[in-house]
Design a protein around this motif. Structure first.
Motif, PDB file in Angstrom:
ATOM      1  N   GLY A 175      -1.129  -1.589  14.024  1.00 23.81           N
ATOM      2  CA  GLY A 175       0.165  -1.702  13.350  1.00 23.81           C
ATOM      3  C   GLY A 175       0.520  -0.394  12.667  1.00 23.81           C
ATOM      4  O   GLY A 175      -0.221   0.586  12.750  1.00 23.81           O
ATOM      5  N   THR A 176       1.665  -0.379  12.014  1.00 26.06           N
ATOM      6  CA  THR A 176       2.042   0.802  11.244  1.00 26.06           C
ATOM      7  C   THR A 176       1.024   0.989  10.111  1.00 26.06           C
ATOM      8  O   THR A 176       0.445   0.019   9.618  1.00 26.06           O
ATOM      9  CB  THR A 176       3.448   0.641  10.652  1.00 26.06           C
ATOM     10  OG1 THR A 176       3.492  -0.564   9.874  1.00 26.06           O
ATOM     11  CG2 THR A 176       4.488   0.563  11.758  1.00 26.06           C
ATOM     12  N   TYR A 177       0.838   2.241   9.725  1.00 31.08           N
ATOM     13  CA  TYR A 177      -0.192   2.511   8.717  1.00 31.08           C
ATOM     14  C   TYR A 177       0.214   1.962   7.358  1.00 31.08           C
ATOM     15  O   TYR A 177       1.314   2.211   6.863  1.00 31.08           O
ATOM     16  CB  TYR A 177      -0.457   4.012   8.590  1.00 31.08           C
ATOM     17  CG  TYR A 177      -1.379   4.319   7.429  1.00 31.08           C
ATOM     18  CD1 TYR A 177      -2.703   3.905   7.468  1.00 31.08           C
ATOM     19  CD2 TYR A 177      -0.911   4.972   6.284  1.00 31.08           C
ATOM     20  CE1 TYR A 177      -3.556   4.132   6.398  1.00 31.08           C
ATOM     21  CE2 TYR A 177      -1.754   5.222   5.221  1.00 31.08           C
ATOM     22  CZ  TYR A 177      -3.076   4.794   5.273  1.00 31.08           C
ATOM     23  OH  TYR A 177      -3.917   5.018   4.217  1.00 31.08           O
ATOM     24  N   GLU A 178      -0.693   1.173   6.788  1.00 24.21           N
ATOM     25  CA  GLU A 178      -0.533   0.678   5.428  1.00 24.21           C
ATOM     26  C   GLU A 178      -1.855   0.895   4.706  1.00 24.21           C
ATOM     27  O   GLU A 178      -2.911   0.491   5.190  1.00 24.21           O
ATOM     28  CB  GLU A 178      -0.178  -0.815   5.418  1.00 24.21           C
ATOM     29  CG  GLU A 178       1.174  -1.137   6.036  1.00 24.21           C
ATOM     30  CD  GLU A 178       1.486  -2.620   5.994  1.00 24.21           C
ATOM     31  OE1 GLU A 178       1.018  -3.288   5.039  1.00 24.21           O
ATOM     32  OE2 GLU A 178       2.170  -3.111   6.905  1.00 24.21           O
ATOM     33  N   LYS A 225      -2.104  11.851   8.512  1.00 28.01           N
ATOM     34  CA  LYS A 225      -1.156  10.751   8.341  1.00 28.01           C
ATOM     35  C   LYS A 225      -1.476   9.921   7.099  1.00 28.01           C
ATOM     36  O   LYS A 225      -0.562   9.382   6.467  1.00 28.01           O
ATOM     37  CB  LYS A 225      -1.167   9.863   9.584  1.00 28.01           C
ATOM     38  CG  LYS A 225      -0.544  10.517  10.810  1.00 28.01           C
ATOM     39  CD  LYS A 225      -0.669   9.631  12.040  1.00 28.01           C
ATOM     40  CE  LYS A 225      -0.095  10.319  13.262  1.00 28.01           C
ATOM     41  NZ  LYS A 225      -0.227   9.495  14.487  1.00 28.01           N
ATOM     42  N   ILE A 226      -2.746   9.788   6.771  1.00 28.42           N
ATOM     43  CA  ILE A 226      -3.092   8.963   5.604  1.00 28.42           C
ATOM     44  C   ILE A 226      -3.241   9.811   4.340  1.00 28.42           C
ATOM     45  O   ILE A 226      -3.522   9.269   3.278  1.00 28.42           O
ATOM     46  CB  ILE A 226      -4.387   8.160   5.857  1.00 28.42           C
ATOM     47  CG1 ILE A 226      -5.597   9.078   6.010  1.00 28.42           C
ATOM     48  CG2 ILE A 226      -4.249   7.295   7.087  1.00 28.42           C
ATOM     49  CD1 ILE A 226      -6.905   8.309   6.158  1.00 28.42           C
ATOM     50  N   SER A 227      -3.051  11.114   4.470  1.00 27.98           N
ATOM     51  CA  SER A 227      -3.173  12.005   3.308  1.00 27.98           C
ATOM     52  C   SER A 227      -1.825  12.444   2.752  1.00 27.98           C
ATOM     53  O   SER A 227      -1.669  12.663   1.556  1.00 27.98           O
ATOM     54  CB  SER A 227      -3.983  13.260   3.678  1.00 27.98           C
ATOM     55  OG  SER A 227      -5.263  12.949   4.145  1.00 27.98           O
ATOM     56  N   LYS A 228      -0.825  12.586   3.657  1.00 29.99           N
ATOM     57  CA  LYS A 228       0.396  13.301   3.259  1.00 29.99           C
ATOM     58  C   LYS A 228       1.259  12.548   2.242  1.00 29.99           C
ATOM     59  O   LYS A 228       2.058  13.169   1.544  1.00 29.99           O
ATOM     60  CB  LYS A 228       1.229  13.638   4.497  1.00 29.99           C
ATOM     61  CG  LYS A 228       1.713  12.437   5.276  1.00 29.99           C
ATOM     62  CD  LYS A 228       2.478  12.899   6.519  1.00 29.99           C
ATOM     63  CE  LYS A 228       2.995  11.714   7.322  1.00 29.99           C
ATOM     64  NZ  LYS A 228       3.726  12.170   8.536  1.00 29.99           N
ATOM     65  N   ASP A 229       1.112  11.219   2.169  1.00 32.45           N
ATOM     66  CA  ASP A 229       1.951  10.459   1.230  1.00 32.45           C
ATOM     67  C   ASP A 229       1.299  10.271  -0.133  1.00 32.45           C
ATOM     68  O   ASP A 229       1.850   9.586  -1.000  1.00 32.45           O
ATOM     69  CB  ASP A 229       2.273   9.083   1.827  1.00 32.45           C
ATOM     70  CG  ASP A 229       3.167   9.193   3.057  1.00 32.45           C
ATOM     71  OD1 ASP A 229       3.952  10.152   3.126  1.00 32.45           O
ATOM     72  OD2 ASP A 229       3.055   8.321   3.949  1.00 32.45           O
ATOM     73  N   LEU A 230       0.133  10.867  -0.334  1.00 33.38           N
ATOM     74  CA  LEU A 230      -0.552  10.727  -1.614  1.00 33.38           C
ATOM     75  C   LEU A 230       0.137  11.558  -2.689  1.00 33.38           C
ATOM     76  O   LEU A 230       0.755  12.592  -2.404  1.00 33.38           O
ATOM     77  CB  LEU A 230      -2.009  11.196  -1.486  1.00 33.38           C
ATOM     78  CG  LEU A 230      -2.912  10.388  -0.544  1.00 33.38           C
ATOM     79  CD1 LEU A 230      -4.256  11.096  -0.410  1.00 33.38           C
ATOM     80  CD2 LEU A 230      -3.112   8.978  -1.075  1.00 33.38           C
ATOM     81  N   VAL A 231       0.023  11.115  -3.925  1.00 33.80           N
ATOM     82  CA  VAL A 231       0.458  11.929  -5.052  1.00 33.80           C
ATOM     83  C   VAL A 231      -0.642  12.947  -5.313  1.00 33.80           C
ATOM     84  O   VAL A 231      -1.783  12.594  -5.612  1.00 33.80           O
ATOM     85  CB  VAL A 231       0.697  11.058  -6.302  1.00 33.80           C
ATOM     86  CG1 VAL A 231       1.092  11.939  -7.484  1.00 33.80           C
ATOM     87  CG2 VAL A 231       1.774  10.002  -6.017  1.00 33.80           C
ATOM     88  N   MET A 232      -0.302  14.234  -5.170  1.00 33.89           N
ATOM     89  CA  MET A 232      -1.324  15.273  -5.179  1.00 33.89           C
ATOM     90  C   MET A 232      -1.197  16.184  -6.393  1.00 33.89           C
ATOM     91  O   MET A 232      -0.085  16.525  -6.820  1.00 33.89           O
ATOM     92  CB  MET A 232      -1.234  16.141  -3.919  1.00 33.89           C
ATOM     93  CG  MET A 232      -1.409  15.397  -2.622  1.00 33.89           C
ATOM     94  SD  MET A 232      -1.461  16.550  -1.231  1.00 33.89           S
ATOM     95  CE  MET A 232      -1.240  15.419   0.142  1.00 33.89           C
TER      96      MET A 232
END
Length: 324
Positions: A182-185, A216-223
């Motif tokens: 599925g889409t990444y969650e 893909k699982i890193s870029k949406d993190l608050v950094m």
């Protein structure tokens, strides 16, 4: 490992090595020349070719397992075995025993079997057929030292491709907890991580994937600023929510520029759990298929083959998250 094989491995790894006061590449070339009587030409090669074959076989045997182990140390276990030997890999059952309340002075309990499993890997012959024109042999222009290195890399790349194929093919046998599409969650990923860690008795899990998959699982993190710098340097964050992210080495499918590893797949497994088993059986064999004069075109042809097998322990603890 022989001095020759260690030298070939150093050359492959790009080390600036010296042997008998010459560079590693020259030393490997000299070893082949010495096998041909000191000077490489067609007549000397014709007289001593089986000594050259032995060098090719020796280097391939001793370096292939090391290269695969280095590339897939977090994922694969490599066994070199004799011809006819069938190694058995044992998979310990990690499930916990049920604890029941019993009346004092009795031992009336239902027994629970220890469900450890055995796992074997079937092997098959894999090989490559190469050829060169007679003129190149006569002129001493056959790059044997380069060819030895290319053969090792070719077998290693093929094994790497088969490792990824075996993992991808195992997805269909996973249940809904261990196989998610599925889409990444983030919540779905961490649900899988928690299942894996619980089943593994509390061992920490890791997430493995290609650079694009981990990105893909890193870029949406608050950094933080330091995380942004790290993300810019390597393309992904090394740890998400307390779980380490590990880069899987990419590979080409043989004869193409198509990647073997999907950028839309994450592999979740306990740290240091080598779910892939590689068996390399017996020694390499280099066989002369056609000498000069055996063919109308005067080409010289050789077959290099090795017996190998790759398997995934489907009874092991791991999960696959596929992005749709």
């Amino acid at each position: 490992m022989t001095e020759l094989a260690r030298l070939a491995l150093d050359v492959y790894q790009g080390k600036n090595v010296m042997f008998n006061e010459v560079s590693g590449e020259d030393a490997l070339r000299n070893a082949i020349n010495e096998a041909c009587g000191g000077v490489f030409n067609y007549k000397n090669f014709r007289e001593n070719k089986y000594k050259v074959f032995t060098i090719v076989e020796e280097v391939l045997d001793d370096t292939l397992g090391v290269i695969i182990t280095n590339q897939f140390d977090n994922l694969a276990d490599v066994k070199n075995v004799a011809v006819g030997e069938k190694p058995v890999f044992r998979v310990n059952d990690p499930s916990l025993f049920r604890i029941a309340r019993i009346a004092g002075g009795t031992n009336d309990l239902r027994r629970q079997k220890i469900l450890n499993r055995k796992f074997e890997v079937d092997t098959d012959y894999f090989g490559s057929k190469i050829y060169a024109e007679l003129e190149l042999f006569v002129a001493g222009l056959v790059p044997w030292s380069e060819m030895v290195n290319r053969l090792t890399l070719s077998f290693a790349n093929d094994l790497g491709t088969r490792i990824y194929e075996a993992i991808a093919n195992s997805y269909s046998a996973l249940n809904s907890i261990h196989g998610v599409t599925g889409t990444y969650e983030e919540d779905k990923l961490f649900d899988m991580i928690q299942h894996i860690e619980t089943e593994a008795g509390g061992r920490k899990a890791v997430v493995m994937g290609t650079r694009k998959a981990l990105r893909k699982i890193s870029k949406d993190l608050v950094m933080s600023d330091s995380m942004k710098e790290k993300f810019n340097q390597v393309g992904y964050i090394g740890n998400v929510g307390g779980t380490d992210l590990i880069l899987l080495p990419q590979a080409y499918k043989a004869g193409t520029n198509e990647f073997a590893v999907s950028d839309d797949m994450l592999l979740v497994l306990p740290a240091n759990e080598r779910i892939v088993k590689i068996v390399i059986e017996g020694e390499s064999q280099m066989i002369e298929v056609a000498d000069a004069g055996a063919r109308n075109d005067q080409q010289m042809e050789y077959l290099i083959q090795k017996k190998m097998g790759v398997g995934v322990m489907q009874s092991a603890i791991y999960g696959i998250y596929k992005f749709s």
